[in-house]
Design a protein around this motif. Structure first.
Motif, PDB file in Angstrom:
ATOM      1  N   UNK A 194       9.819   9.033 -23.499  1.00  0.00           N
ATOM      2  CA  UNK A 194       9.490   7.693 -23.999  1.00  0.00           C
ATOM      3  C   UNK A 194      10.097   7.507 -25.371  1.00  0.00           C
ATOM      4  N   UNK A 204      13.052   8.549 -26.268  1.00  0.00           N
ATOM      5  CA  UNK A 204      14.429   8.113 -26.021  1.00  0.00           C
ATOM      6  C   UNK A 204      14.470   6.621 -25.761  1.00  0.00           C
ATOM      7  N   UNK A 205      13.491   6.173 -25.005  1.00  0.00           N
ATOM      8  CA  UNK A 205      13.398   4.766 -24.668  1.00  0.00           C
ATOM      9  C   UNK A 205      13.187   3.919 -25.927  1.00  0.00           C
ATOM     10  N   UNK A 206      12.291   4.390 -26.795  1.00  0.00           N
ATOM     11  CA  UNK A 206      12.042   3.668 -28.048  1.00  0.00           C
ATOM     12  C   UNK A 206      13.303   3.641 -28.909  1.00  0.00           C
ATOM     13  N   UNK A 207      13.962   4.789 -28.953  1.00  0.00           N
ATOM     14  CA  UNK A 207      15.181   4.901 -29.747  1.00  0.00           C
ATOM     15  C   UNK A 207      16.223   3.883 -29.272  1.00  0.00           C
ATOM     16  N   UNK A 208      16.388   3.820 -27.955  1.00  0.00           N
ATOM     17  CA  UNK A 208      17.351   2.877 -27.392  1.00  0.00           C
ATOM     18  C   UNK A 208      16.972   1.447 -27.765  1.00  0.00           C
ATOM     19  N   UNK A 209      15.695   1.152 -27.676  1.00  0.00           N
ATOM     20  CA  UNK A 209      15.236  -0.202 -28.024  1.00  0.00           C
ATOM     21  C   UNK A 209      15.539  -0.518 -29.482  1.00  0.00           C
ATOM     22  N   UNK A 210      15.266   0.456 -30.358  1.00  0.00           N
ATOM     23  CA  UNK A 210      15.509   0.234 -31.789  1.00  0.00           C
ATOM     24  C   UNK A 210      16.970  -0.034 -32.080  1.00  0.00           C
ATOM     25  N   UNK A 211      17.853   0.557 -31.267  1.00  0.00           N
ATOM     26  CA  UNK A 211      19.276   0.327 -31.482  1.00  0.00           C
ATOM     27  C   UNK A 211      19.728  -0.977 -30.816  1.00  0.00           C
ATOM     28  N   UNK A 212      18.818  -1.663 -30.178  1.00  0.00           N
ATOM     29  CA  UNK A 212      19.131  -2.978 -29.624  1.00  0.00           C
ATOM     30  C   UNK A 212      19.437  -3.003 -28.139  1.00  0.00           C
ATOM     31  N   UNK A 249      18.256  -3.917 -25.218  1.00  0.00           N
ATOM     32  CA  UNK A 249      17.142  -4.671 -24.665  1.00  0.00           C
ATOM     33  C   UNK A 249      17.584  -5.349 -23.379  1.00  0.00           C
ATOM     34  N   UNK A 251      27.966   1.837 -30.459  1.00  0.00           N
ATOM     35  CA  UNK A 251      27.061   2.973 -30.375  1.00  0.00           C
ATOM     36  C   UNK A 251      27.629   3.999 -29.402  1.00  0.00           C
ATOM     37  N   UNK A 299      26.988   7.279 -26.985  1.00  0.00           N
ATOM     38  CA  UNK A 299      25.951   8.034 -26.299  1.00  0.00           C
ATOM     39  C   UNK A 299      26.549   8.777 -25.118  1.00  0.00           C
ATOM     40  N   UNK A 343      22.650  10.306 -20.605  1.00  0.00           N
ATOM     41  CA  UNK A 343      21.555   9.566 -21.232  1.00  0.00           C
ATOM     42  C   UNK A 343      21.734   8.060 -21.098  1.00  0.00           C
TER      43      UNK A 343
END
Lengths: 84, 634
Positions: free
Chosen positions: A30, A32-40, A42, A69, A71, A75
């Motif tokens: 989760x 990782x999911x938050x991290x992805x969201x923070x980087x935009x 969405x 970005x 990655x 991932x």
């Protein structure tokens, strides 16, 4: 997006333009999911694979919300997209 | 560093600088403070917090704290942890800041405003600096600042840090907000910012809010630069990209070895001249010996490296500020992943070529704990510049400068081989650590590739100034103390008159060396090397000074022979090779251990570094010596 099938961001080739349709939770933390969201990353954002690493095409660099970005493909597979 | 603090009795206004990595925060800090900053130890790029003061027009002092760049307050990396703790007032050493100064890259509003909105939710006085405004306008940004500020609910000041544009307005605004904040504090007795870990819903809501605000405040967002795309076409190209990376690394190392030579010779000559002056002015005796053989020989041999270290740091700063460093990490990720590391581990490892200390500190940007620990453990194996002098000395003394092919010579080849074996050993150890006690899922990579920028030379200069100061400080303290101590150990007790043999063999150091000799004999080391290795454990570069001290003292007539010539006569090639291998592998640096202790918050890991590297070195030197003797180099 008329009826086009969903694919994973990590499977896309360089130059492909797509739109994020969702982020998978299964198999990814989760955090990782938050991290992805923070980087935009969405739902609904448009994303484009701009570069691939010369060594085996992994990692990739994608353009999203005006930034680039990097990655890894494995991932990036947490991100579901629809190809445009 | 007195900035007229005494002028106003009041406590300075505490301001914390916050922003995403690469938003030009350090540059803004330099522009506001004039570069005068108190730095902790060895800053990476902004690894340690910097603190500086600004005196406003109305005589109020602002105390600025430059916090590490981060994307949120979720504190997944130690960098983000520091940022969060300071902002929320959890940090044990400092009070909660009066005003937050958020810095956002005006060319990347769509993303960078996310962190700004997160800060807004804390409910503290906030001012936003929209940095790199010139670039954003060039790229087509059409923005109504009044609308932006109104919708955000706090003051927004456009800035161009390298040109100091917007700085005066910014300080005025910060001061105003601080006063407002203080009044508020009195009225409401206490506001403590409530903080919870934000859930996904909050993050999504924040981005929707950004979209809403930007739709109102902008008519056009800046385009991604054509230049960045064009450069990346080459730099990230399958063939050209790899060649370019190799070229950059080769160029950096070539430059360190050739360009630094001239200033290094100046320093060497000045130290030699100073020695002569002391010889002439001060009568022969203990004082002259202490100054020449102790202080000058010890500190001088270290100061010689200043040009090399500064040059390497200059390149690293330039690569980082230009935006290339993250491309290098991108290119190296595959290789790093193979040994279980993160592409970003490339940056600490590269910095470790200069010095393991900034290397270990730069590992802070790595999220995963195991990854970070592995990087810290292997960083000291990379050949740092402190190893160079002993390499140069031994290679010049023992390796014939035979031409191998074209401009390729044996001496150069051996040098490259030593660097290479350090890297191979580091990667090998990374695999071993990741397969044993640091086992776990592979790390994840999520790294921004910033747009290319021409680095601001003033910021690079200020960064170098800080590092130079710290290096000289170290030479003047740790190394000076060690040199004097060693001189004393090597000088006393004096032999009784008429006793045969060199004086040093009667001294404490001589006795200690002889006591250690049986232990290092299988490695081909004599007692003098053993003596010099002891202070060498404090810092590698002292070894050279120590050897010089030991050999200068060894000679009754005074040091007329050069050290290289002396050891070339006295040591075998096998001994020299063995000592080279020892230098590749051993952790002879007290500062490295100290910084590893600070970064891991434990004594276990520095102890482990010392033990595993010393073990490796002993084993490696043993093998080298024994094999060399067998093939006739003894």
């Amino acid at each position: 997006m008329n009826g086009k099938s969903k694919v994973r961001l990590g499977t896309l080739k360089r130059g492909t333009q797509a739109r994020i349709s969702g982020i998978q939770l299964q198999g990814f933390s989760s955090e990782w999911r938050t991290r992805l969201l923070e980087m935009g990353f969405l739902e609904g954002e448009s994303v484009q694979v701009v570069h691939e690493s010369p060594f085996g095409g992994d990692p990739i660099a994608v353009r999203i919300r005006g930034s680039m970005i990097a990655l890894r493909r494995s991932e990036a597979n947490a991100i579901e997209v629809v190809i445009e | 560093m007195n900035f007229g603090v005494s002028l106003n009795q009041e406590k300075p206004i505490e301001i914390a600088l916050l922003g995403n990595p690469n938003c030009g925060k350090t540059s803004l800090f330099n522009a506001m403070t004039g570069g005068r900053a108190k730095v902790g130890n060895y800053p990476g790029v902004t690894v340690e917090c910097k603190e500086g003061r600004v005196l406003t027009g109305s005589g109020v002092t602002l105390s600025l704290l430059d916090l590490p760049g981060s994307y949120s307050l979720s504190s997944r990396t130690p960098d983000e942890e520091i940022t969060r703790d300071v902002v929320l007032g959890f940090h044990p050493d400092r009070s909660s800041p009066d005003v937050l100064l958020a810095v956002a890259d005006a060319t990347q509003l769509e993303r960078s405003l996310g962190f700004v909105l997160e800060l807004r939710d804390l409910g503290k006085p906030l001012v936003l600096a929209l940095n790199m405004m010139d670039l954003a306008l060039q790229r087509g940004l059409d923005l109504d600042l009044k609308v932006l500020s109104r919708e955000l609910g706090f003051p927004v000041i456009p800035t161009v840090a390298p040109r100091k544009r917007g700085i005066a307005e910014l300080t005025t605004e910060l001061q105003k907000e601080a006063l407002k904040g203080r009044d508020l504090k009195m009225a409401q007795s206490q506001i403590s910012p409530q903080f919870q870990k934000w859930g996904e819903a909050e993050i999504k809501k924040r981005f929707l809010e950004i979209d809403r605000i930007l739709a109102l405040a902008t008519r056009c967002l800046p385009q991604f630069t054509v230049w960045t795309d064009r450069i990346d076409q080459v730099v990230l190209h399958p063939i050209w990209g790899s060649l370019f990376l190799i070229f950059v690394l080769a160029f950096v190392f070539q430059a360190i070895f050739t360009w630094a030579q001239v200033p290094m010779d100046w320093i060497k000559d000045s130290i030699g001249f100073l020695g002569e002056v002391i010889h002439r002015k001060i009568p022969e005796g203990p004082l002259q010996s202490l100054l020449v053989d102790g202080v000058l020989a010890g500190v001088g041999s270290v100061l010689v490296f200043l040009p090399q270290i500064l040059l390497l740091f200059a390149f690293l700063l330039f690569l980082e500020d230009s935006g290339y460093m993250s491309r290098a990490a991108f290119l190296m990720d595959r290789l790093m992943a193979r040994v279980g590391l993160h592409g970003r581990a490339f940056i600490p490892l590269l910095s470790s070529f200069a010095c393991a200390i900034p290397g270990i500190m730069a590992a802070r940007t790595i999220e995963n704990r195991r990854d970070r620990l592995t990087t810290i453990l292997i960083s000291p194996l990379m050949t740092c510049s402190a190893r160079l002098p002993i390499y140069s000395l031994l290679i010049a003394a023992f390796i014939p400068n035979r031409v191998i092919l074209g401009p390729l010579r044996l001496q150069g080849l051996v040098m490259v081989g030593l660097y290479f074996s350090g890297v191979v050993m580091a990667l090998l150890m990374a695999v071993i650590f990741r397969k044993s006690f640091l086992q776990g899922a592979n790390s994840v990579l999520l790294m921004e590739l910033p747009t290319y920028k021409w680095p601001n030379l003033r910021d690079i200069f200020l960064g170098l100034l800080n590092r130079g100061k710290l290096f000289i400080y170290r030479a003047g303290t740790v190394i000076l103390t060690a040199s004097i101590l060693l001189w004393f150990l090597a000088s006393y007790p004096k032999p009784l008159p008429g006793e045969p043999g060199p004086a040093i063999s009667y001294s404490l150091a001589g006795q200690l060396g002889r006591w250690l000799e049986p232990g290092v004999k299988p490695l081909g080391f004599n007692w003098k090397i053993a003596v010099a290795l002891i202070p060498g454990f404090a810092a590698r570069e002292i070894m050279l000074g120590s050897l010089a001290t030991v050999y200068a003292m060894d000679e009754k007539e005074g040091g007329s022979h050069l050290l290289g010539e002396r050891i070339a006569k006295e040591w075998s090639v096998a001994t020299a090779l063995s000592l080279l291998v020892w230098y590749v592998l051993a952790c002879q640096c007290f500062s490295t251990l100290a910084v590893a202790h600070r970064e891991t918050h434990s004594l276990r890991w520095p102890a482990f570094i010392l033990v595993y590297m010393t073990g490796l070195a002993y084993f490696g030197s043993f093998l080298t010596y024994q094999i060399s003797v067998r093939i006739g180099l003894g």
